[in-house]
Structure formats: C-alpha cells, structure tokens
Scaffold this motif. Sequence first.
Motif, mmCIF file in Angstrom:
data_model
loop_
_atom_site.group_PDB
_atom_site.id
_atom_site.type_symbol
_atom_site.label_atom_id
_atom_site.label_comp_id
_atom_site.label_asym_id
_atom_site.label_seq_id
_atom_site.Cartn_x
_atom_site.Cartn_y
_atom_site.Cartn_z
ATOM 1 N N ARG A 192 70.475 45.570 25.313
ATOM 2 C CA ARG A 192 70.032 45.388 23.935
ATOM 3 C C ARG A 192 68.595 45.889 23.751
ATOM 4 O O ARG A 192 67.784 45.814 24.678
ATOM 5 C CB ARG A 192 70.110 43.916 23.544
ATOM 6 N N CYS A 245 65.473 40.870 12.891
ATOM 7 C CA CYS A 245 65.148 41.120 14.298
ATOM 8 C C CYS A 245 64.880 39.819 15.040
ATOM 9 O O CYS A 245 65.278 39.665 16.204
ATOM 10 C CB CYS A 245 63.940 42.053 14.404
ATOM 11 N N GLU A 252 68.059 38.311 16.023
ATOM 12 C CA GLU A 252 68.712 39.064 17.096
ATOM 13 C C GLU A 252 67.862 39.124 18.366
ATOM 14 O O GLU A 252 68.201 39.829 19.316
ATOM 15 C CB GLU A 252 69.025 40.491 16.625
ATOM 16 N N ARG A 301 72.147 47.115 13.624
ATOM 17 C CA ARG A 301 73.408 46.382 13.720
ATOM 18 C C ARG A 301 74.476 47.241 14.393
ATOM 19 O O ARG A 301 75.249 46.771 15.236
ATOM 20 C CB ARG A 301 73.859 45.944 12.326
ATOM 21 N N LEU A 314 73.715 47.512 18.153
ATOM 22 C CA LEU A 314 74.053 46.294 18.890
ATOM 23 C C LEU A 314 75.546 46.181 19.166
ATOM 24 O O LEU A 314 75.960 45.469 20.085
ATOM 25 C CB LEU A 314 73.573 45.063 18.118
ATOM 26 N N GLU A 318 69.582 53.697 28.392
ATOM 27 C CA GLU A 318 69.989 52.639 29.312
ATOM 28 C C GLU A 318 69.950 53.123 30.762
ATOM 29 O O GLU A 318 69.569 52.372 31.676
ATOM 30 C CB GLU A 318 71.392 52.150 28.957
ATOM 31 N N ALA A 363 75.631 48.557 22.472
ATOM 32 C CA ALA A 363 74.569 48.569 23.484
ATOM 33 C C ALA A 363 74.946 47.713 24.697
ATOM 34 O O ALA A 363 75.290 46.540 24.547
ATOM 35 C CB ALA A 363 73.258 48.071 22.877
ATOM 36 N N ASN A 393 63.442 39.773 24.971
ATOM 37 C CA ASN A 393 64.750 39.285 25.402
ATOM 38 C C ASN A 393 65.043 39.594 26.869
ATOM 39 O O ASN A 393 66.033 39.125 27.421
ATOM 40 C CB ASN A 393 65.872 39.836 24.502
ATOM 41 N N TRP A 433 71.336 56.393 23.202
ATOM 42 C CA TRP A 433 71.066 55.049 23.717
ATOM 43 C C TRP A 433 71.626 54.881 25.129
ATOM 44 O O TRP A 433 70.982 54.264 25.981
ATOM 45 C CB TRP A 433 71.633 53.994 22.787
ATOM 46 N N ILE A 461 64.945 40.478 18.868
ATOM 47 C CA ILE A 461 64.300 41.781 19.033
ATOM 48 C C ILE A 461 62.861 41.633 18.539
ATOM 49 O O ILE A 461 62.629 41.283 17.374
ATOM 50 C CB ILE A 461 65.017 42.881 18.225
#
Length: 325
Positions: free
Chosen positions: A185, A206, A209, A176, A179, A154, A182, A7, A150, A211
């Motif tokens: 992502r 996934c 989404e 979920r 997300l 980032e 985030a 992504n 997370w 992923i």
Amino acid sequence: MEYLKLNTGDQLPQLGYGFWKVDPQKIPSIVKQAVEAGYRHFDCACDYGNETEVGQGIASVLKEGQCQRDDLWLTSKLWNTFHAPEHVEEACKKTLHDLQVDQLDLYLIHFPISLKYVPIEKRYPPGWFFDPEAEHPKMETTPVPISETWQAMEELVDAGLVKNIGVSNFGTSLIRDLLSYARIRPAVLQIESHPYLTQEKLIRYCKEEEIAVTAFSPLGALSYLSLDMASQDDSVLTQPVVKAAAKQLGKTPAQIVLRWGVQRGTSIVPKTENPDRLIENISIFDFELTPGEMHAISSLNQNRRFNDPGDFAESAFNTFFPIYE
C-alpha cells in the motif's frame, strides 16, 4: 521535531526541506546548514535537476559526522518519462547514484502523467518536452497503466532499493483504484496544500486509509512568484487572521502558516535559501495554535491551486493536460 507514523511503521519527520527551484550551486552548503539547524527530512526529485548537488551535501555531512545515514529521511520521485515498468528501476538507481546513497526512505510517483521515454544518456533530467528542439515542441504521452508502474515500484521495495513507496499529485479516485490492486500500500501521498487549498476531503480520506500526507508549497503563493504563477497579492501571510495569530504568539506569519500545516496532521516541506528563514521554518514545535485559530486559518480556503498541469502545461509546454478535473 514531531513525526508521522507510516503504515509501514517508519517515522516521517513532519517538517522537511524541499529542493524544488533551489539553486544547485548553493545546495551543498544549504544541506550542511539545514542539518546543523535540525533538519533530517529532505525532499528531492529527478525533475528538480539538483540531486547531484544534494548528494554532495549529504556525503559531506555524513563524512564530517554531523549525522548518520539512518538519521536522515530522503524522499525522491519517479519522473513522468520513466513510468514503463522496464524504466522504473533505472530511474531509481540514477537517483541513488546522484544522492550517493544505497537506499531511499521514500520514492513517489511524481505525477499521474506518463510521457514518452527519454534515455538518461540523451537528456537528464528529461523535463516535460519529448523533443525540445522540435519546431513545435510539446509533451508526448505514452499509455502506461498506473498498475504496471506501481508493480515496478513494489519491486524496488523487494530489492531493498526503497523502504517506502507512495504517490504525488493523485486524487481520491486514483488512490482508491490503486488500493484495489496494490500488494504494498502507498505509505505517503504528497500534494499541494496550504490555507488557500486545504484539501480537507482528500486528507481525511488518506487518514482513513492510513496514508500519510505531505504538503508541498505549504506557504502557498511564495513558491510561485518567481515563475509568474502567482503575485504578491496572493500571499496568505498578509491575511488578518494569520497576522493576528503571529502577533499573539510572538511568531512570524510564515511560522503560523507552517504550524497550521503540521498541527493539522500533515508533514510539510518548505524551502528557502535564506539561512535565517531556514532556522525560522523549523522553529514551529514550541507553540500551538488554538482550535479557533486553526479554524480561522482553514476558513481561508479558496480551492486555489497554484501547481496545476491543466494550466501550466499549456502555457509552458504547449500541451493542454488537465489531471484534477
């Protein structure tokens, strides 16, 4: 080689080499052999205890001009003891130092398990026990929300230390939730998956989404024989549908199972210390399985998980610690 588009726009090689349980002394030469065979995707982790040797192998192939750094995809993983935000960058920089690179292509949260911090200078890799010398050693947890870990992941992207971030051993509910907050992502989820554990709903989710999914232990039981976590009777390679496809296509049963893994849209990271099998494992892009063969192999699913903290943590680390239930 075939690739998965992430992504973020980056291209993840669909077949890589996994360094879990690989003898550190053999790794520098294995890296060289793997690069010569066409491997560009290398899957590492702090907990594997061999990133220094992987780094030596990488430095050697780069120095000899066998490939360029941009040709390689290097994945590593944040260990359980470094989940607190103030320790995430420290852990990442240790991995970068050991791998002898300035940036990772992908950094994953290894498990949704947060253990008490063990300083690098005290013990590295930290392992699962907080104090291995205790009278009754066990895993000791510390409450760190995944959201805080997370956010620190980032920040590694912001700092240019990591190109892509993701998670490993997470299920749909945790993803979920992730997300929902985030800012960046997750690009990849890494999970155990093979014909005995197809995880079709998780992989479908996934995909929806955007992923990408990497399957570890793509040959199933073979990764766990040496740990007494599986027996030869658990091998998917002896299944009639696998052997029939191998005979029909003139391939080995292992190649059939690995081809099934990439053809269903996941990347896979098998490991071997055998030079011949190193070449065999990557030689899966010159044939395809029929829809019937794909369905037959997928129908072998038993929801059989070999790598389950709910089982091994109690037997090996004196701590009952389920994460999938």
